[in-house]
Design a protein around this motif. Structure first.
Motif, PDB file in Angstrom:
ATOM      1  N   LEU A 265      16.018  32.784 -22.198  1.00  0.00           N
ATOM      2  CA  LEU A 265      14.665  32.618 -21.666  1.00  0.00           C
ATOM      3  C   LEU A 265      14.183  33.840 -20.877  1.00  0.00           C
ATOM      4  O   LEU A 265      13.016  33.914 -20.512  1.00  0.00           O
ATOM      5  N   GLN A 266      15.078  34.793 -20.632  1.00  0.00           N
ATOM      6  CA  GLN A 266      14.684  36.009 -19.925  1.00  0.00           C
ATOM      7  C   GLN A 266      14.104  37.062 -20.868  1.00  0.00           C
ATOM      8  O   GLN A 266      13.677  38.124 -20.428  1.00  0.00           O
ATOM      9  N   ARG A 267      14.100  36.758 -22.158  1.00  0.00           N
ATOM     10  CA  ARG A 267      13.570  37.712 -23.134  1.00  0.00           C
ATOM     11  C   ARG A 267      12.681  36.999 -24.140  1.00  0.00           C
ATOM     12  O   ARG A 267      12.671  35.765 -24.205  1.00  0.00           O
ATOM     13  N   ASP A 268      11.955  37.762 -24.901  1.00  0.00           N
ATOM     14  CA  ASP A 268      11.083  37.203 -25.937  1.00  0.00           C
ATOM     15  C   ASP A 268      11.947  36.909 -27.157  1.00  0.00           C
ATOM     16  O   ASP A 268      12.115  37.757 -28.039  1.00  0.00           O
ATOM     17  N   ALA A 269      12.499  35.708 -27.190  1.00  0.00           N
ATOM     18  CA  ALA A 269      13.495  35.394 -28.219  1.00  0.00           C
ATOM     19  C   ALA A 269      13.330  33.968 -28.720  1.00  0.00           C
ATOM     20  O   ALA A 269      14.273  33.167 -28.681  1.00  0.00           O
TER      21      ALA A 269
END
Length: 341
Positions: A265-269
């Motif tokens: 959730l800390q990245r655009d994934a």
């Protein structure tokens, strides 16, 4: 000759009224004092002397609770909050401190242990009933205070401090512990470290298989509110507390899912997020609410619009219809007729 209308008696300073009513309580006249607190405070409020009405109610709530009169004390506590609303008192630290003082007067009585005889069983039932009453009364007071705080200046979900108070009291005093309710209020609070300590305490006495569910519920509730920071703090603190208290930190697939989810959730994934949901579906499905929370998380973090359940249901129906149609036109027509008859 017209008769003059009698004048209403001038209300004395609140200090005199408080002293008089405190004497009644100290003499054991709890019910009589209760009725006086209610009627006299209403007169002060009607005279727009709200500050004095609040002082009277606050004093009465604290003293009744101190004397163990939970029902009386909580009733005055709720009226105190209702008066805050009527007077449109803004949320600030001074009023919060007054609410905290009432909260701390609610009794905290441990349930009797190691009971076995019939008389002891009756004693236990009475203790359980009294504990349930205490929790319900404290909840009524704090829920009213949370609603007031949300309306008059605190966070839109209500004062975080009040949420923590409510979570703590429900956890420590409830004879029928509901960790979902405890978690609901902790995640709206401002103390993930205290929440972590509570979770570790729960892990030490819960049934097997409940520990990882409690952790997952807490983490997902934080994330569904967009609070990734406190979700990470909670996970780290639970691991630290578990080592310190020598509790085994659960190593289930559900915990593994959370360990992958938090950094995702800390990245655009979004593709990775969806893959995690698919691969850990059986673990997530252990609690039905988890999928709904994950839908909220997908919407908050990745902008994925949640599907209307009815749309999903009818979509599945029409997928089935199309499959039948490919096999047989006659069967297709019969199926449509059955679905909409």
């Amino acid at each position: 000759m017209s008769r003059e209308r009698p004048r209403r008696a001038t209300l004395p300073p609140a200090e005199e009224t408080i002293e008089k009513l405190e004497n009644m309580i100290n003499e054991g006249n709890y019910y009589g004092a209760q009725q006086m607190y209610k009627s006299i405070s209403a007169r002060y409020a009607s005279a727009q002397r709200h500050s004095e009405a609040l002082d009277i109610l606050h004093s009465g709530a604290c003293l009744q609770l101190k004397k163990g009169q939970v029902t009386c004390g909580s009733e005055l506590a709720v009226i105190y909050v209702e008066t805050l609303v009527k007077a449109k008192v803004p949320y600030d630290d001074d009023v919060l401190d007054g609410i905290r003082k009432i909260y701390k007067k609610f009794p905290q009585i441990p349930l009797p242990q190691d009971l076995g005889e019939d008389d002891d069983l009756q004693q236990l039932n009475e203790a359980l009933g009294a504990a349930k009453t205490r929790v319900e009364c404290c909840m009524s007071f704090l829920k009213a205070a949370i609603k007031w705080s949300a309306e008059f200046g605190a966070h839109r979900n209500g004062s975080p401090e009040l949420h923590v108070m409510l979570a703590e009291y429900v956890y420590s005093e409830s004879p029928e512990l509901d960790m979902t309710r405890v978690s609901y209020h902790f995640v709206r609070g401002n103390n993930p470290k205290k929440f972590a300590s509570t979770l570790v305490d729960f892990m030490g006495k819960c049934y097997p298989g409940e520990d990882d569910l409690a952790i997952a519920r807490a983490i997902l509730m934080y994330l569904a509110m967009g609070n990734l920071r406190d979700a990470n703090i909670l996970m780290d603190e639970v691991k630290k507390h578990s080592q310190h208290k020598e509790h085994d930190f659960p190593q289930s697939d559900l915990i593994q899912f959370l360990n992958y989810l938090l950094p995702t959730l800390q990245r655009d994934a979004l593709p990775l997020f969806n893959m995690l949901r698919t691969n850990y579906k059986s673990s997530i499905d252990r609690e039905p609410a988890f999928n709904e929370l994950l839908d909220e998380i997908a919407e908050l973090f990745y902008g994925v619009q949640r599907r209307n359940p009815l749309e999903g249901m009818f979509g599945d129906i029409f997928k089935g219809i199309l499959k039948v149609a490919a096999d047989s036109k006659d069967e297709f027509l019969r199926t449509v007729s059955q679905l909409f008859s």
